[in-house]
Design a protein around this motif. Structure first.
Motif, short mmCIF file in Angstrom:
data_model
loop_
_atom_site.label_atom_id
_atom_site.label_comp_id
_atom_site.label_asym_id
_atom_site.label_seq_id
_atom_site.Cartn_x
_atom_site.Cartn_y
_atom_site.Cartn_z
N GLY A 32 0.81 -1.21 0.00
CA GLY A 32 0.00 0.00 0.00
C GLY A 32 0.85 1.26 0.00
O GLY A 32 0.62 2.19 -0.79
N PHE A 33 1.85 1.32 0.87
CA PHE A 33 2.74 2.47 0.92
C PHE A 33 3.56 2.60 -0.36
O PHE A 33 3.78 3.70 -0.87
N TRP A 34 4.03 1.48 -0.87
CA TRP A 34 4.84 1.52 -2.10
C TRP A 34 4.02 2.02 -3.29
O TRP A 34 4.51 2.78 -4.14
N LEU A 35 2.76 1.59 -3.35
CA LEU A 35 1.90 2.05 -4.45
C LEU A 35 1.72 3.57 -4.41
O LEU A 35 1.84 4.25 -5.44
N LEU A 36 1.46 4.12 -3.22
CA LEU A 36 1.30 5.57 -3.11
C LEU A 36 2.60 6.30 -3.44
O LEU A 36 2.58 7.37 -4.05
#
Length: 476
Positions: free
Chosen positions: A168-172
């Protein structure tokens, strides 16, 4: 979109600014959606989970002071690009966290980026959008916050259920790098003072050399050393803040905005845990619920700005004060039965309407703040607002968590019931907020006229004077 927003140039501005707001909102929504995964991965409670949001806002509140001054002094688009790059790197680093401390430190870097976004977007919006349409356009821009929060909640919840929370953090972070490229490609630096305002149908944003204003704290005076430059910078910034906070309407609007965002931050952080446990909603059902409530928030944000502008044009000069006052009061009254009920079918209409009225308050508030401050101080005025707003947002999640933990510690109170009671308790300051806003209607028009006169004096090379003290403010 071009037909809806008023031409190609406005469309690019609205989408880019909404994208910047969506980044920050999606990040906090992601933290809330991944609450269970983060609690299990790092063995933390609700208070320490709330602290992840708190440190971002706390650091942002401190960093916004120099960022507001920079927004009035240096090219804003370039600084905004650097901000989004920092934002993206912090998200990528947070996704790689191996400990709670590592994740907490990545949130500190996020706070610095959050600090710059508010003053920069306020100053750019004021220079690009005519005053008569700012609430309406702000409504479109602020939909980025709602869309970002929804994306963070939906994507985070589904990623948490299907894979590791890290994705999730990497996608953002990757989306942030894409936003950086879009800002560099499509947003030139506008002129200060309204020379680059975009009329309906405009195709291009006029490029302009940034104005070099008098009293620039970054300029090195002749014959002085570094210590003198630093003292001059702080004196200059202090005089500007003294002028801004002397305006009574500004003080009221800052308090109202802070209370509203504090509630929204707490709601965003703990909503997924509350909805799934209190209403018994599955991950798939949560997605539908978020979409429905988010649609209400989007509609309210857009309609709130349009309503305030229309009322103002039709002979209601205090519309940008009255609309938020009514909206905050209605939010508290609508959320209460929805949160108290254990039936999602009964609660859903109240939650949708409550989200709509909460969203409707922000566009008129943001437009009103630009109305009552001279353009040469927009960045610092927004930083003054951002300090208390971020402080409120910093305290919101941790206060929600502490109250929930305290209520859960009482005999016979479950964790789910404690969250419900916490949400109901936090509606009280939101209800008071609407009543506080009504007092601003007595000073808004006077302060608005004073800002117009101050802007004219600033362009003529004079100094700003506070209405009662008579002290000169040289940061025009």
């Amino acid at each position: 979109m071009e037909a809806l927003f008023g031409g190609p140039a406005r469309t690019r501005v609205i989408l880019l600014f909404a994208g910047v707001l969506a980044m920050g909102s999606a990040d906090l929504g992601m933290v809330g959606a991944l609450a269970r995964e983060l609690e299990d991965a790092f063995r933390i409670g609700q208070a320490r989970l709330g602290l992840l949001a708190t440190v971002s806002y706390g650091v942002g509140a401190l960093a916004t002071i120099p960022m507001g001054a920079l927004a009035d002094q240096v090219p804003r688009v370039r600084l905004l690009i650097y901000t989004v790059i920092l934002w993206s790197v912090a998200l990528l680093a947070g996704g790689a966290a191996q400990s709670y401390l590592w994740l907490l430190l990545s949130r500190l870097a996020m706070g610095g980026a959050i600090a710059a976004a508010g003053p920069l977007l306020a100053s750019l919006t004021g220079d690009l959008i005519p005053a008569t349409e700012r609430a309406k356009v702000y409504g479109w821009i602020l939909t980025g916050e709602m869309i970002g929060a929804g994306i963070g909640l939906i994507v985070g919840a589904n990623i948490g259920a299907a894979a590791s929370w890290r994705y999730g953090f990497w996608l953002l972070g990757l989306l942030g790098l894409g936003l950086t490229a879009a800002l560099y490609r499509w947003l030139p630096e506008p002129a200060r003072g309204g020379a680059s305002q975009l009329p309906p149908g405009a195709h291009e944003i006029p490029r302009a050399t940034p104005v070099r204003m008098r009293g620039n704290p970054l300029a090195t005076p002749q014959g002085t050393g570094g210590a003198d430059v630093l003292r001059q910078a702080w004196r200059s910034l202090g005089r500007a803040f003294a002028y801004i906070l002397h305006i009574r309407t500004i003080r009221i609007l800052i308090v109202a905005s802070s209370v509203g965002y504090s509630f929204f931050a707490g709601l965003r952080t703990f909503s997924v845990v509350f909805v799934q446990s209190w209403y018994g909603v599955s991950t798939r059902g949560l997605t539908g619920l978020v979409v429905a409530v988010g649609a209400g928030a989007l509609a309210g944000t857009v309609l709130g700005g349009r309503l305030a502008d229309r009322l103002q044009r039709n002979g209601h000069p205090n519309a940008r004060i009255l609309v938020p006052a009514v909206a905050y009061t209605a939010t508290a009254l609508l959320f209460a039965p929805g949160l108290a009920s254990g039936s999602v079918a009964f609660a859903l209409p109240f939650l949708i309407l409550g989200a709509a009225t909460l969203g409707a308050a922000s566009p008129p508030l943001d437009a009103a703040r630009l109305d009552i401050v001279t353009p040469w101080l927009w960045g610092r005025a927004e930083s003054a607002r951002t300090i208390l707003s971020l402080t409120g947002q910093a305290l919101g999640p941790v206060c929600f968590g502490l109250v929930a933990d305290a209520l859960a510690g009482r005999g016979g109170t479950s964790r789910t019931a404690s969250l419900r009671d916490t949400f109901l308790i936090m509606l009280v300051p939101l209800l008071a907020n609407g009543l506080i806003m009504l007092s601003a209607r007595h000073t808004y028009l006077t302060d608005k006229e004073a800002a117009h006169r101050a802007g004219a004096r600033a362009q003529c090379g004079r100094t700003l004077r506070t209405p009662t003290s008579g002290r000169g403010i040289e940061d025009a």
